[in-house]
Design an enzyme around this catalytic site. Structure first.
Site, short mmCIF file in Angstrom:
data_model
loop_
_atom_site.label_atom_id
_atom_site.label_comp_id
_atom_site.label_asym_id
_atom_site.label_seq_id
_atom_site.Cartn_x
_atom_site.Cartn_y
_atom_site.Cartn_z
N ARG A 51 46.30 73.26 57.19
CA ARG A 51 44.83 73.19 57.30
C ARG A 51 44.42 72.10 58.29
O ARG A 51 43.51 72.27 59.09
CB ARG A 51 44.19 72.93 55.92
CG ARG A 51 42.71 72.58 56.03
CD ARG A 51 41.85 72.85 54.81
NE ARG A 51 42.49 72.63 53.54
CZ ARG A 51 42.76 71.43 53.00
NH1 ARG A 51 42.44 70.32 53.64
NH2 ARG A 51 43.35 71.35 51.83
N TYR A 103 22.73 84.06 70.42
CA TYR A 103 23.49 85.06 69.68
C TYR A 103 22.86 85.23 68.28
O TYR A 103 22.56 84.23 67.60
CB TYR A 103 24.93 84.57 69.57
CG TYR A 103 25.81 85.44 68.73
CD1 TYR A 103 26.18 86.70 69.18
CD2 TYR A 103 26.27 85.02 67.49
CE1 TYR A 103 26.98 87.52 68.40
CE2 TYR A 103 27.07 85.83 66.72
CZ TYR A 103 27.43 87.07 67.18
OH TYR A 103 28.22 87.88 66.41
N ASP A 175 27.02 76.89 73.98
CA ASP A 175 27.87 78.01 73.56
C ASP A 175 28.28 78.70 74.86
O ASP A 175 27.47 79.35 75.51
CB ASP A 175 27.09 78.94 72.64
CG ASP A 175 27.92 80.14 72.19
OD1 ASP A 175 28.87 80.52 72.89
OD2 ASP A 175 27.59 80.73 71.12
N LYS A 200 36.16 86.59 72.10
CA LYS A 200 35.67 87.31 73.26
C LYS A 200 36.62 87.15 74.45
O LYS A 200 37.71 87.65 74.40
CB LYS A 200 34.24 86.86 73.55
CG LYS A 200 33.35 86.73 72.28
CD LYS A 200 33.07 88.06 71.62
CE LYS A 200 32.39 87.96 70.26
NZ LYS A 200 31.14 87.21 70.21
C1 PLP Z 1 30.39 86.61 69.19
C2 PLP Z 1 29.63 85.39 69.48
C3 PLP Z 1 29.57 84.36 68.54
C4 PLP Z 1 30.21 84.45 67.18
O1 PLP Z 1 31.60 84.52 67.28
P1 PLP Z 1 32.54 85.29 66.22
O2 PLP Z 1 33.90 85.05 66.77
O3 PLP Z 1 32.12 86.73 66.24
O4 PLP Z 1 32.31 84.66 64.90
C5 PLP Z 1 28.87 83.20 68.90
N1 PLP Z 1 28.26 83.09 70.09
C6 PLP Z 1 28.30 84.08 71.01
C7 PLP Z 1 27.60 83.89 72.32
C8 PLP Z 1 28.97 85.26 70.73
O5 PLP Z 1 28.99 86.24 71.63
#
Ligand code: PLP
Length: 382
Positions: A51, A103, A175, A200
């Protein structure tokens, strides 16, 4: 730091043999172990319990730190886990200023759990510095941005926002999911924290969830490490391996995806049923100069508006090669309907103001042959 980004995607900052694996293994071993024996009392092998840290995950974190220019990075079980961990830095009464088209999952987290824990949020157009400044309250602690924003591709000026944030003793958080560290390193443009949905572009194959929180300041890094081991949102060794493997090809994927996206954006513009195309790589995209100052590319996310809701639905039903699925950034091209999917939880007034209507679609362009992708869109748009 001596190596180019493309090299660091594969080798991190290491000289010679990366991380010195047993038996000279070139690929990172998957240390599928929850716990690690102590060599003696008060001694450690370097890892105690997975962890807190795990050798496979630590390599992944070192690679992402290298790519983002971070002091430290924690790898979490999803992007949302990274954002939820970030939110743990704040408490009752604290206020955050956010880009207005974040998002949808971030908006849901902020407006439910965040508000439930006594935090306040203001959503503003972070491309408009005056609007951001006007939203600063005595209790404001951070400015949270996505640039380009999701899904309307609004560009925020990281350096100007960082000057504003630091004048008021706020954290600037970016982000950076849409561009990946291959095209943008917000920490090098004044941000204090970078967040990724590693699901992503970083993992890149639509096969695993992951998230990252990277920071520059050592004291903030220490606080986040403590929260991380305390709350337990860590990425598993196997998923860490998958993301390491994904990042090895980040540079070639990003280049090809961007090349395909530009061709498709230009093609979409010429279609009579397409009314508006939002792609940062198009020369007249608003905020393009700011974007070019803080990035090395445009990415492969395209939003567009068609003439009617019927056209939108028909297109979603007819695409064959491009999957109608949420998510983005992988080698497979995907199309989403933000109204019902990623932005379903965004309040209706906000959605309408931003133009996220029943005619609005978002494409994530993959690495398939661009001619095949265009033919698929062409037959679906007829
Ligand atoms: C998909 C996404 C998230 C969330 O990520 P997960 O891996 O699906 O939890 C946060 N910010 C952006 C810009 C995203 O495209």
């Amino acid at each position: 730091m001596g190596y180019d980004t493309k090299t660091r995607c594969i080798h991190g900052d290491n000289d010679g043999v990366l991380f010195d694996h047993p038996f000279g293994a070139v690929s990172t071993p998957i240390y599928q172990s929850a716990t690690f024996a102590h060599p003696g009392v008060g001694e450690t092998s370097g890892h105690n319990y997975s962890r807190e840290s795990n050798p496979t995950r630590s390599e992944l974190e070192a690679i992402v730190s290298s790519l983002e220019g971070a002091t430290d990075t924690v790898a979490t079980s999803s992007g949302m886990a990274a954002i939820a961990l970030f939110l743990e830095l704040f408490g009752r009464g604290d206020h955050l200023i956010c880009s207005e088209d974040l998002y949808g999952g971030s908006v849901r987290l902020f407006d439910t759990n965040g508000k439930g824990h006594g935090l306040g949020f203001s959503y503003v157009n972070t491309a408009d510095l005056r609007a951001v400044e006007a939203a600063i309250l005595p209790t404001t602690r951070a400015i949270f941005v996505e640039t380009p924003s999701n899904p309307t591709m609004v560009i925020s000026d990281l350096e100007a926002l960082s000057d504003l944030a630091h004048t008021h003793h706020l954290l600037l958080v970016a982000d950076n999911t849409f561009l990946s560290p291959y095209f943008c390193n917000p920490l090098r443009h004044g941000a204090d924290v970078v967040i990724h949905s590693g699901t992503k572009f970083l993992a890149g194959h639509n096969d695993t969830l992951a998230g990252f929180l990277s920071v520059k300041d050592p004291e903030l890094a220490r606080r986040i490490r403590f929260l991380y081991k305390t709350t337990g949102s860590c990425l598993s060794p196997f998923d860490s391996f998958l993301v390491i493997r994904g990042i090895k090809t980040l540079a070639v994927r990003m280049e090809r995806q961007q090349e395909n996206a530009l061709r498709i954006a230009q093609w979409l513009r010429l279609q009579p049923k397409v009314k508006r195309v939002l792609y940062v790589g198009l020369e007249d995209h608003p905020g393009r100069e700011v974007h070019e100052r803080q990035t090395t590319g445009y990415g492969s996310m395209i939003s567009f508006e068609v003439d009617t809701a019927e056209t939108a639905v028909r297109l979603l039903e007819r695409v064959r090669l491009i999957a109608f699925a949420e998510s983005l950034g992988g080698v497979e091209s995907l199309i989403t309907y933000p109204l019902l999917q990623t932005h379903g939880d965004v309040p209706t007034e906000t959605r309408e103001r931003l133009g996220i209507t029943d005619r609005f679609l978002r494409l994530s362009i993959g690495i398939e042959d661009v001619g095949d992708l265009i033919r698929d869109l062409e037959q679906a748009l007829q």
